[in-house]
Scaffold this motif. Structure first.
Motif, mmCIF file in Angstrom:
data_model
loop_
_atom_site.group_PDB
_atom_site.id
_atom_site.type_symbol
_atom_site.label_atom_id
_atom_site.label_comp_id
_atom_site.label_asym_id
_atom_site.label_seq_id
_atom_site.Cartn_x
_atom_site.Cartn_y
_atom_site.Cartn_z
ATOM 1 N N TYR A 1 9.412 -4.815 -7.762
ATOM 2 C CA TYR A 1 9.461 -3.246 -7.731
ATOM 3 C C TYR A 1 9.555 -3.210 -9.107
ATOM 4 C CZ TYR A 1 7.540 -2.788 -2.810
ATOM 5 O OH TYR A 1 7.112 -3.230 -1.438
ATOM 6 N N GLN B 1 -0.016 -4.618 -5.520
ATOM 7 C CA GLN B 1 -1.224 -4.745 -5.464
ATOM 8 C C GLN B 1 -2.601 -5.976 -6.585
ATOM 9 O OE1 GLN B 1 -3.446 -0.662 -5.463
ATOM 10 N NE2 GLN B 1 -1.919 0.208 -3.681
ATOM 11 N N ALA B 2 -1.577 -6.182 -7.701
ATOM 12 C CA ALA B 2 -2.491 -6.619 -8.917
ATOM 13 C C ALA B 2 -2.206 -8.337 -8.639
ATOM 14 C CB ALA B 2 -2.088 -6.142 -10.551
ATOM 15 N N ASP C 1 6.643 2.054 -6.833
ATOM 16 C CA ASP C 1 5.280 2.586 -6.624
ATOM 17 C C ASP C 1 5.038 1.048 -6.959
ATOM 18 O OD1 ASP C 1 3.015 2.170 -7.894
ATOM 19 O OD2 ASP C 1 3.510 2.217 -10.206
ATOM 20 N N VAL C 2 3.893 1.156 -5.991
ATOM 21 C CA VAL C 2 3.891 0.103 -5.094
ATOM 22 C C VAL C 2 2.479 -0.773 -5.989
ATOM 23 C CG1 VAL C 2 4.759 0.483 -2.744
ATOM 24 C CG2 VAL C 2 1.822 1.225 -3.633
ATOM 25 N N THR C 3 1.995 -0.076 -7.168
ATOM 26 C CA THR C 3 0.719 -0.863 -8.068
ATOM 27 C C THR C 3 0.778 -2.400 -8.617
ATOM 28 O OG1 THR C 3 1.496 0.699 -9.490
ATOM 29 C CG2 THR C 3 -0.884 1.338 -7.828
ATOM 30 N N PRO C 4 2.305 -2.730 -8.576
ATOM 31 C CA PRO C 4 2.296 -3.738 -9.122
ATOM 32 C C PRO C 4 2.159 -5.722 -8.612
ATOM 33 C CG PRO C 4 3.971 -2.714 -10.415
ATOM 34 C CD PRO C 4 3.727 -1.570 -9.410
ATOM 35 N N GLU D 1 0.769 -1.217 0.459
ATOM 36 C CA GLU D 1 0.068 0.154 -0.086
ATOM 37 C C GLU D 1 0.881 1.440 0.058
ATOM 38 O OE1 GLU D 1 -3.251 0.118 2.863
ATOM 39 O OE2 GLU D 1 -3.646 -1.810 2.792
ATOM 40 N N PRO D 2 0.242 2.764 -0.667
ATOM 41 C CA PRO D 2 1.025 3.431 -0.446
ATOM 42 C C PRO D 2 1.395 3.729 1.415
ATOM 43 C CG PRO D 2 -0.890 4.004 -1.764
ATOM 44 C CD PRO D 2 -1.045 2.538 -1.059
ATOM 45 N N ALA E 1 7.276 2.132 -0.867
ATOM 46 C CA ALA E 1 6.888 3.467 -0.915
ATOM 47 C C ALA E 1 7.949 4.220 -0.834
ATOM 48 C CB ALA E 1 5.667 3.887 -0.449
#
Ligand code: TIU
Length: 223
Positions: free
Chosen positions: A189, A49-50, A44-47, A33-34, A39
């Motif tokens: 990341y 989360q996926a 960038d943490v979005t990958p 999570e951000p 972070a």
């Protein structure tokens, strides 16, 4: 009964589900999570989360097949007595381990950020290993748990592929476990680091272990 994943790389992975455990590495808010440790290191943490739904599918299948599911968390005691200064002071992160952030103190046991994301929460009775290092064997009781359970093969998922997952797989490989990494239930990341890690794990005739897609693992557990 022996199960086999014929499509595993670099060759078929044979395992006895009765002596196999799933280890889910560090699926914590601090990495996913951000506002957390990942972070703060500039990532960038979005990958990350996926992969949560895929990890959830793998955990469900392991539970249904009766495999022990072991969860790890990278975190430190509130007094930082288990955090080497070399680790805390390394680099120039926005927030260091122990600093207060939006999810509590960074990478500290008991803080919201150190918790596993709710979608992957351990069930009551499942083993949760709090570890001060990148590897889950270092300074933990993981070896004792695996010996008590009679485990010989390990399936791995979690984050990040080239840091805590790879370190733990190498520790496990040296301890005599057959290790399989779920390719799509792990993430980095850095896409190039993930690809390189998968390649180096299975190189030289599975020098560290095997990799396979989650669907192939679930089919073998279901068979
Ligand atoms: N920074 C990074 O990629 N990973 C870690 O610091 N810990 C884990 O991999 N869990």
């Amino acid at each position: 009964m022996i199960a086999t994943i014929d499509t595993a790389d670099p060759f078929a992975f044979a395992f006895d589900p009765g002596t196999t455990a799933l280890i889910v590495i560090d699926m914590q808010r601090d990495f996913i999570e951000p506002g957390g440790f990942g972070a703060a290191l500039g990532n960038d943490v979005t990958p990350l989360q996926a992969i949560v739904p895929t990890v959830a599918r793998l955990i469900s299948g392991a539970r249904a097949a009766g495999l022990p599911v072991i969860h790890t968390r990278e975190c430190h005691r509130p007094d930082l007595s288990d955090c080497p200064p070399a680790k805390r002071l390394r680099g120039a992160p926005v927030l260091r381990i122990g600093d207060p952030g939006p999810m509590g103190r960074i990478l500290i046991a008991g803080e919201p950020g150190a918790e596993i994301v709710p979608a992957l929460a351990p069930l009551p009775g499942e083993i949760v290993i709090d570890k001060p290092g990148k590897g889950a064997f270092h300074a933990t009781a993981l070896s004792d748990h695996l010996a008590r359970l009679g485990i010989r093969s390990l399936i791995f998922a979690g984050v990040t592929t080239e840091v805590c997952v790879q370190t733990t797989m190498r520790e496990a490989n040296d301890r005599g476990f057959d290790c399989l990494l779920a390719e799509d239930a792990t993430e980095s990341y850095f896409p190039a680091f993930k690809a390189a890690t998968l390649a180096m794990i299975r190189a030289q005739g599975a020098i560290v272990g095997w990799t396979a897609p989650t669907t192939a693992i679930l089919e073998a557990l279901d068979a």
